[in-house]
Design a protein around this motif. Sequence first.
Motif, PDB file in Angstrom:
ATOM      1  N   TRP A   1       0.831  -1.228  -0.156  1.00  0.00           N
ATOM      2  CA  TRP A   1       0.003  -0.124  -0.014  1.00  0.00           C
ATOM      3  C   TRP A   1       0.704   1.219  -0.138  1.00  0.00           C
ATOM      4  O   TRP A   1       1.986   1.105   0.653  1.00  0.00           O
ATOM      5  N   ILE A  35       0.248   5.235   1.018  1.00  0.00           N
ATOM      6  CA  ILE A  35      -0.842   6.403   1.098  1.00  0.00           C
ATOM      7  C   ILE A  35      -0.120   7.701   1.338  1.00  0.00           C
ATOM      8  O   ILE A  35       0.975   8.040   1.726  1.00  0.00           O
ATOM      9  N   ALA A  80      -3.553   5.344  -2.184  1.00  0.00           N
ATOM     10  CA  ALA A  80      -4.697   6.127  -1.886  1.00  0.00           C
ATOM     11  C   ALA A  80      -4.324   7.756  -1.740  1.00  0.00           C
ATOM     12  O   ALA A  80      -3.034   7.504  -1.077  1.00  0.00           O
ATOM     13  N   VAL A  93      -5.210  10.999   0.595  1.00  0.00           N
ATOM     14  CA  VAL A  93      -5.686  11.821   1.787  1.00  0.00           C
ATOM     15  C   VAL A  93      -5.541  13.251   1.399  1.00  0.00           C
ATOM     16  O   VAL A  93      -4.413  13.566   1.761  1.00  0.00           O
ATOM     17  N   HIS A 136     -13.340  11.187 -10.696  1.00  0.00           N
ATOM     18  CA  HIS A 136     -12.879  10.480  -9.467  1.00  0.00           C
ATOM     19  C   HIS A 136     -12.066   9.194  -9.900  1.00  0.00           C
ATOM     20  O   HIS A 136     -12.189   8.208  -9.458  1.00  0.00           O
ATOM     21  N   PRO A 168      -7.873   7.421  -6.486  1.00  0.00           N
ATOM     22  CA  PRO A 168      -8.261   6.989  -5.135  1.00  0.00           C
ATOM     23  C   PRO A 168      -8.176   7.847  -4.159  1.00  0.00           C
ATOM     24  O   PRO A 168      -6.988   8.067  -3.445  1.00  0.00           O
ATOM     25  N   VAL A 227      -9.545   9.215  -0.194  1.00  0.00           N
ATOM     26  CA  VAL A 227     -10.073   8.905   0.918  1.00  0.00           C
ATOM     27  C   VAL A 227      -9.870   9.898   1.949  1.00  0.00           C
ATOM     28  O   VAL A 227      -9.171  10.945   1.899  1.00  0.00           O
ATOM     29  N   ASP A 228     -10.850   9.952   2.938  1.00  0.00           N
ATOM     30  CA  ASP A 228     -10.808  10.895   3.750  1.00  0.00           C
ATOM     31  C   ASP A 228     -10.017  10.692   4.997  1.00  0.00           C
ATOM     32  O   ASP A 228      -9.335  11.629   5.429  1.00  0.00           O
ATOM     33  N   SER A 229      -9.427   9.500   5.340  1.00  0.00           N
ATOM     34  CA  SER A 229      -8.180   9.108   6.147  1.00  0.00           C
ATOM     35  C   SER A 229      -7.633   7.921   5.829  1.00  0.00           C
ATOM     36  O   SER A 229      -8.217   7.279   5.247  1.00  0.00           O
ATOM     37  N   ALA A 241      -8.723   4.215   8.110  1.00  0.00           N
ATOM     38  CA  ALA A 241      -9.467   3.103   7.527  1.00  0.00           C
ATOM     39  C   ALA A 241      -8.809   2.384   6.759  1.00  0.00           C
ATOM     40  O   ALA A 241      -8.809   0.916   6.709  1.00  0.00           O
ATOM     41  N   LEU A 242      -7.761   2.584   5.769  1.00  0.00           N
ATOM     42  CA  LEU A 242      -6.928   1.802   5.034  1.00  0.00           C
ATOM     43  C   LEU A 242      -5.988   1.019   5.745  1.00  0.00           C
ATOM     44  O   LEU A 242      -5.763  -0.144   5.364  1.00  0.00           O
ATOM     45  N   GLU A 299     -13.120  -0.994   9.990  1.00  0.00           N
ATOM     46  CA  GLU A 299     -14.190  -0.810   9.175  1.00  0.00           C
ATOM     47  C   GLU A 299     -15.354  -1.617   9.059  1.00  0.00           C
ATOM     48  O   GLU A 299     -14.957  -3.062   8.829  1.00  0.00           O
TER      49      GLU A 299
END
Length: 149
Positions: free
Chosen positions: A68, A70, A102, A104, A120, A123, A125-127, A130-131, A137
Amino acid sequence: MSVVRTAGLAGAALGVDPACRPRESRTARFTAHCGPSAAVVAVHGELDAANAGRLAEYAQQCAAVAKWLILDLRGVHFFGTAGFSALHTTNVWCAGADVRWAVVPSHAVSRLLRICDPEHALPIVDSAEALLNPADEPHRLLQLISQSR
């Protein structure tokens, strides 16, 4: 590889890789915490034509061995179109490297993405919490067959 706790990421334990040492440009600072499961790259300052390419390179180096990536852009207060180009470059690289990723966004990033990415495709995400902690989740059930009305 030393282990650190990243504040604001629900206690996710990630390491500090020498390839991901903090980097600075005149208008931005890039920091990362990397491990085999995730690389979290945080940016503070301004992303523009002078440093957006560096962000894409830095993110790729940090995510080279992760599953991942981020990009935490909550600290970005100016985001130019070159920043969007860096996100697109990162998207292409992650697809080729089989790395999920993703973004943020900050308010400035979100504002430009509404214009440059209206469908969109990236990817967002709000935070990051969660990932990094998917057990927190709730699981969504998929409805494979539509119900009759």
